[in-house]
Design a protein around this motif. Structure first.
Motif, mmCIF file in Angstrom:
data_model
loop_
_atom_site.group_PDB
_atom_site.id
_atom_site.type_symbol
_atom_site.label_atom_id
_atom_site.label_comp_id
_atom_site.label_asym_id
_atom_site.label_seq_id
_atom_site.Cartn_x
_atom_site.Cartn_y
_atom_site.Cartn_z
ATOM 1 N N ASN A 30 0.811 -1.206 0.000
ATOM 2 C CA ASN A 30 0.000 0.000 0.000
ATOM 3 C C ASN A 30 0.850 1.264 0.000
ATOM 4 O O ASN A 30 0.447 2.287 -0.544
ATOM 5 N N SER A 31 2.017 1.187 0.597
ATOM 6 C CA SER A 31 2.941 2.323 0.557
ATOM 7 C C SER A 31 3.419 2.565 -0.874
ATOM 8 O O SER A 31 3.514 3.713 -1.319
ATOM 9 N N GLN A 32 3.685 1.506 -1.606
ATOM 10 C CA GLN A 32 4.076 1.632 -3.015
ATOM 11 C C GLN A 32 2.929 2.220 -3.831
ATOM 12 O O GLN A 32 3.135 3.064 -4.703
ATOM 13 N N SER A 33 1.708 1.805 -3.549
ATOM 14 C CA SER A 33 0.544 2.335 -4.239
ATOM 15 C C SER A 33 0.394 3.831 -3.972
ATOM 16 O O SER A 33 0.119 4.616 -4.883
ATOM 17 N N SER A 34 0.599 4.233 -2.740
ATOM 18 C CA SER A 34 0.525 5.649 -2.377
ATOM 19 C C SER A 34 1.614 6.447 -3.085
ATOM 20 O O SER A 34 1.369 7.563 -3.564
ATOM 21 N N ARG A 37 0.566 7.059 -6.669
ATOM 22 C CA ARG A 37 -0.453 8.111 -6.764
ATOM 23 C C ARG A 37 0.184 9.496 -6.652
ATOM 24 O O ARG A 37 -0.162 10.416 -7.391
ATOM 25 N N ASN A 38 1.109 9.634 -5.726
ATOM 26 C CA ASN A 38 1.818 10.913 -5.592
ATOM 27 C C ASN A 38 2.618 11.229 -6.846
ATOM 28 O O ASN A 38 2.673 12.384 -7.286
ATOM 29 N N GLN A 39 3.240 10.220 -7.421
ATOM 30 C CA GLN A 39 4.025 10.435 -8.636
ATOM 31 C C GLN A 39 3.127 10.824 -9.800
ATOM 32 O O GLN A 39 3.526 11.595 -10.676
ATOM 33 N N ALA A 40 1.900 10.313 -9.836
ATOM 34 C CA ALA A 40 0.961 10.695 -10.896
ATOM 35 C C ALA A 40 0.598 12.174 -10.780
ATOM 36 O O ALA A 40 0.514 12.885 -11.786
ATOM 37 N N VAL A 41 0.402 12.649 -9.563
ATOM 38 C CA VAL A 41 0.119 14.074 -9.355
ATOM 39 C C VAL A 41 1.323 14.911 -9.781
ATOM 40 O O VAL A 41 1.183 15.921 -10.477
ATOM 41 N N ILE A 42 2.500 14.484 -9.387
ATOM 42 C CA ILE A 42 3.715 15.216 -9.755
ATOM 43 C C ILE A 42 3.888 15.227 -11.271
ATOM 44 O O ILE A 42 4.260 16.252 -11.855
ATOM 45 N N ALA A 43 3.605 14.110 -11.927
ATOM 46 C CA ALA A 43 3.728 14.047 -13.388
ATOM 47 C C ALA A 43 2.756 15.010 -14.060
ATOM 48 O O ALA A 43 3.104 15.679 -15.042
ATOM 49 N N SER A 44 1.547 15.115 -13.533
ATOM 50 C CA SER A 44 0.573 16.056 -14.096
ATOM 51 C C SER A 44 1.072 17.488 -13.986
ATOM 52 O O SER A 44 1.011 18.259 -14.945
ATOM 53 N N GLN A 95 7.385 6.720 -16.798
ATOM 54 C CA GLN A 95 7.661 5.292 -16.863
ATOM 55 C C GLN A 95 8.869 4.906 -16.009
ATOM 56 O O GLN A 95 8.913 3.805 -15.482
ATOM 57 N N ALA A 96 9.807 5.820 -15.856
ATOM 58 C CA ALA A 96 10.961 5.529 -15.010
ATOM 59 C C ALA A 96 10.549 5.399 -13.544
ATOM 60 O O ALA A 96 11.084 4.577 -12.809
ATOM 61 N N VAL A 97 9.584 6.200 -13.136
ATOM 62 C CA VAL A 97 9.166 6.209 -11.730
ATOM 63 C C VAL A 97 8.019 5.240 -11.456
ATOM 64 O O VAL A 97 8.004 4.556 -10.439
ATOM 65 N N MET A 98 7.046 5.174 -12.383
ATOM 66 C CA MET A 98 5.829 4.407 -12.138
ATOM 67 C C MET A 98 5.797 3.069 -12.869
ATOM 68 O O MET A 98 4.815 2.349 -12.783
ATOM 69 N N GLY A 99 6.816 2.751 -13.613
ATOM 70 C CA GLY A 99 6.861 1.483 -14.333
ATOM 71 C C GLY A 99 6.467 1.633 -15.793
ATOM 72 O O GLY A 99 5.921 2.652 -16.212
ATOM 73 N N GLY A 100 6.769 0.627 -16.562
ATOM 74 C CA GLY A 100 6.537 0.647 -17.997
ATOM 75 C C GLY A 100 5.080 0.703 -18.407
ATOM 76 O O GLY A 100 4.768 0.990 -19.558
ATOM 77 N N SER A 101 4.174 0.453 -17.478
ATOM 78 C CA SER A 101 2.751 0.488 -17.824
ATOM 79 C C SER A 101 2.163 1.895 -17.753
ATOM 80 O O SER A 101 1.005 2.094 -18.090
ATOM 81 N N ALA A 102 2.945 2.873 -17.328
ATOM 82 C CA ALA A 102 2.444 4.249 -17.203
ATOM 83 C C ALA A 102 2.176 4.835 -18.593
ATOM 84 O O ALA A 102 2.977 4.692 -19.507
ATOM 85 N N CYS A 103 1.023 5.472 -18.734
ATOM 86 C CA CYS A 103 0.616 6.079 -20.002
ATOM 87 C C CYS A 103 0.142 7.497 -19.741
ATOM 88 O O CYS A 103 -0.246 7.836 -18.634
ATOM 89 N N GLY A 104 0.164 8.300 -20.795
ATOM 90 C CA GLY A 104 -0.288 9.675 -20.658
ATOM 91 C C GLY A 104 -1.202 10.085 -21.792
ATOM 92 O O GLY A 104 -1.128 9.549 -22.904
#
Length: 139
Positions: A30-34, A37-44, A95-104
């Motif tokens: 769950n810490s990894q999941s959190s 989520r934070n990295q997604a906000v930062i990416a935005s 993708q470097a931070v959230m893994g290869g499945s990250a899309c935008g």
């Protein structure tokens, strides 16, 4: 009799420690999941800051980008070099931070940008493999 009591106490302690270990593993997931989520906000906010730095192009709607999970290639026109570099860096960093499945996905409509970040969050408790974070902003 004392030996039997000691064995039962050790058994109870072992079961308790197994429960603590399972709790620790769940907390790590769950810490990894959190973190994701934070990295997604930062990416935005990263791509939005890049748009603000290239305001003329952003207001013209040039930052729109179809949903992609691969680093986009350059369009080739000199006017779009900065935009292309921003989009490439954005996908690459996600993708470097959230893994290869990250899309935008970047949509532009009526002066409003909608930034969508997608990633796989199946490791988290109750997570799914299709998490999305949408950020809408007028530039």
């Amino acid at each position: 009799m004392s030996l039997l009591e000691v064995l039962i106490a050790v058994l109870v302690l072992a079961i308790g420690l197994l429960g603590v270990a399972a709790l620790q593993a769940t907390a790590l997931r769950n810490s990894q999941s959190s973190l994701e989520r934070n990295q997604a906000v930062i990416a935005s906010y990263t791509i939005l800051d890049a748009m603000r730095a290239n305001l003329v192009s952003a207001r013209a709607g040039n930052y729109a980008l179809a949903r992609t999970c691969t680093v986009p290639t350059a369009a080739g026109t000199p006017a779009d070099v900065l935009r292309d570099a921003d989009q490439q860096d954005w996908i690459r960093d996600m993708q470097a931070v959230m893994g290869g499945s990250a899309c935008g996905l970047i949509e532009f409509s009526g002066g409003v940008y909608t930034i969508t970040v997608e990633w796989d969050d199946s490791r988290g408790s109750g997570g799914s493999n299709a998490q999305k974070l949408k950020t809408m902003v007028q530039i």
